[in-house]
Design a protein around this motif. Structure first.
Motif, mmCIF file in Angstrom:
data_model
loop_
_atom_site.group_PDB
_atom_site.id
_atom_site.type_symbol
_atom_site.label_atom_id
_atom_site.label_comp_id
_atom_site.label_asym_id
_atom_site.label_seq_id
_atom_site.Cartn_x
_atom_site.Cartn_y
_atom_site.Cartn_z
ATOM 1 N N GLY A 1 32.375 39.588 36.077
ATOM 2 C CA GLY A 1 33.618 39.847 36.785
ATOM 3 C C GLY A 1 34.397 40.946 36.089
ATOM 4 N N LEU A 2 34.623 42.068 36.772
ATOM 5 C CA LEU A 2 35.317 43.218 36.196
ATOM 6 C C LEU A 2 36.753 43.253 36.707
ATOM 7 N N VAL A 3 37.702 43.430 35.792
ATOM 8 C CA VAL A 3 39.113 43.472 36.165
ATOM 9 C C VAL A 3 39.692 44.844 35.833
ATOM 10 N N TYR A 4 40.248 45.498 36.844
ATOM 11 C CA TYR A 4 40.895 46.799 36.687
ATOM 12 C C TYR A 4 42.341 46.691 37.155
ATOM 13 N N ALA A 5 43.160 47.645 36.729
ATOM 14 C CA ALA A 5 44.550 47.691 37.183
ATOM 15 C C ALA A 5 44.672 48.644 38.371
ATOM 16 N N MET A 6 44.521 49.931 38.097
ATOM 17 C CA MET A 6 44.749 50.951 39.119
ATOM 18 C C MET A 6 43.487 51.247 39.917
ATOM 19 N N ARG A 7 43.670 51.527 41.181
ATOM 20 C CA ARG A 7 42.518 51.894 42.016
ATOM 21 C C ARG A 7 41.881 53.187 41.535
ATOM 22 N N GLY B 1 43.813 44.808 40.574
ATOM 23 C CA GLY B 1 44.973 43.961 40.832
ATOM 24 C C GLY B 1 46.314 44.637 40.803
ATOM 25 N N GLY B 2 46.407 45.821 40.180
ATOM 26 C CA GLY B 2 47.694 46.479 40.033
ATOM 27 C C GLY B 2 48.128 46.536 38.579
ATOM 28 N N ALA C 1 38.324 46.979 31.922
ATOM 29 C CA ALA C 1 38.252 48.390 31.547
ATOM 30 C C ALA C 1 39.518 49.078 32.031
ATOM 31 N N GLY C 2 40.013 50.016 31.228
ATOM 32 C CA GLY C 2 41.219 50.712 31.638
ATOM 33 C C GLY C 2 41.558 51.831 30.674
ATOM 34 N N ILE C 3 42.470 52.694 31.093
ATOM 35 C CA ILE C 3 42.945 53.750 30.213
ATOM 36 C C ILE C 3 44.135 53.213 29.422
ATOM 37 N N ASP D 1 48.209 49.021 26.043
ATOM 38 C CA ASP D 1 47.995 49.047 27.489
ATOM 39 C C ASP D 1 48.971 48.093 28.161
ATOM 40 N N MET D 2 48.786 47.860 29.462
ATOM 41 C CA MET D 2 49.724 47.012 30.203
ATOM 42 C C MET D 2 49.067 45.799 30.852
ATOM 43 N N GLU D 3 47.768 45.590 30.600
ATOM 44 C CA GLU D 3 47.089 44.494 31.297
ATOM 45 C C GLU D 3 46.136 43.659 30.433
ATOM 46 N N GLY D 4 45.509 44.253 29.443
ATOM 47 C CA GLY D 4 44.367 43.645 28.771
ATOM 48 C C GLY D 4 44.572 42.236 28.256
ATOM 49 N N CYS D 5 45.697 41.993 27.580
ATOM 50 C CA CYS D 5 45.892 40.665 26.992
ATOM 51 C C CYS D 5 46.116 39.600 28.056
ATOM 52 N N ALA D 6 46.639 39.990 29.210
ATOM 53 C CA ALA D 6 46.780 39.023 30.305
ATOM 54 C C ALA D 6 45.412 38.536 30.768
#
Length: 236
Positions: free
Chosen positions: A4-10, A45-46, A71-73, A166-171
């Motif tokens: 299961g891969l979780v990203y923020a921005m499209r 997810g945003g 994965a994210g910037i 970042d703004m998402e990883g720890c969540a």
């Protein structure tokens, strides 16, 4: 093993969709869910921790992944060049603060911990080495704040000594921890937060497209290699 891969921005996931022939499966509570091949599901997810937690839980509830991958910037607080890849060793939340009650800054009372370690770090390193990617390994600090150069960024660096922010990883890491699902994360540097005399937001805007493409190329190769590794072990 279902991934299961979780990203923020499209924008972070769009390049990956092209590389892995992805297709949209459904839209759930504003979260886009994609198929990226056999047993590989991705969610966008945003921005921010609540969106990341929501996307992760939807992915868990509807698709039952056995490994979660984020994965994210991200911006760097260290002397790293833009587009540098980082394999996360652990995550913390820099904007959780109940220190007035005697807790350490970053302490998450629900699970009684500050740091959320990532799983399979050595196995992930072996895969990245085999693929020939140059990367670092380090801690990531997450929070609902786009980090910019200033006192707040310096305080985060002094308190937690993270390599990236970042703004998402720890969540995602916290939801994975509570669900008892192994969690792995890869990040790509988009900007240098503490660069002297510079504006890291301008650098972020300049670098975002290339950083997303670099991240997608690494993520696609990494996920395919992981899936192939699991299939090989299962057949042996």
């Amino acid at each position: 093993m279902k991934l299961g891969l979780v990203y923020a921005m499209r924008s972070e996931v769009e390049s990956l969709l092209k590389l892995m022939d992805g297709k949209l499966l459904e839209l759930v509570s504003g979260v886009s869910i994609y198929s990226l091949g056999e047993n590989i599901i991705a969610a966008a997810g945003g921005v921010g921790k609540v969106n990341a937690a929501l996307a992760t839980q939807i992915l868990i509830d509807r698709y039952k992944p056995e490994l979660l991958f984020n994965a994210g910037i991200a911006g760097t607080l260290e002397d790293l060049k833009p587009y540098t890849l980082l394999l996360a060793s652990s995550f913390i939340q820099h904007d959780v603060d109940t220190s007035a009650m005697g807790d350490p800054v970053g302490f998450v009372s629900t699970v009684e911990r500050v740091e959320f370690p990532c799983a399979y770090v050595e196995e992930s390193r072996a895969i990245l080495d085999e693929l020939g990617f140059h990367y670092g390994v380090g801690k990531v600090a997450s929070g609902d704040w786009f980090a910019v150069n200033g006192e707040r960024a310096r305080a985060i660096h002094k308190t937690f000594r993270p390599t990236l922010v970042d703004m998402e990883g720890c969540a995602v890491a916290q939801v994975a921890y509570r669900a008892r699902i192994p969690f792995v994360a890869l990040k790509c540097v988009s900007d240098r937060i503490l660069c002297e005399g510079g504006d890291n937001f301008e650098e972020y805007l300049f670098n975002i497209d290339i950083a997303c493409r670099e991240l997608a190329e690494c993520s696609a190769a990494f996920v395919k290699a992981w899936a192939a590794r699991e299939k090989s072990e299962k057949n042996s």
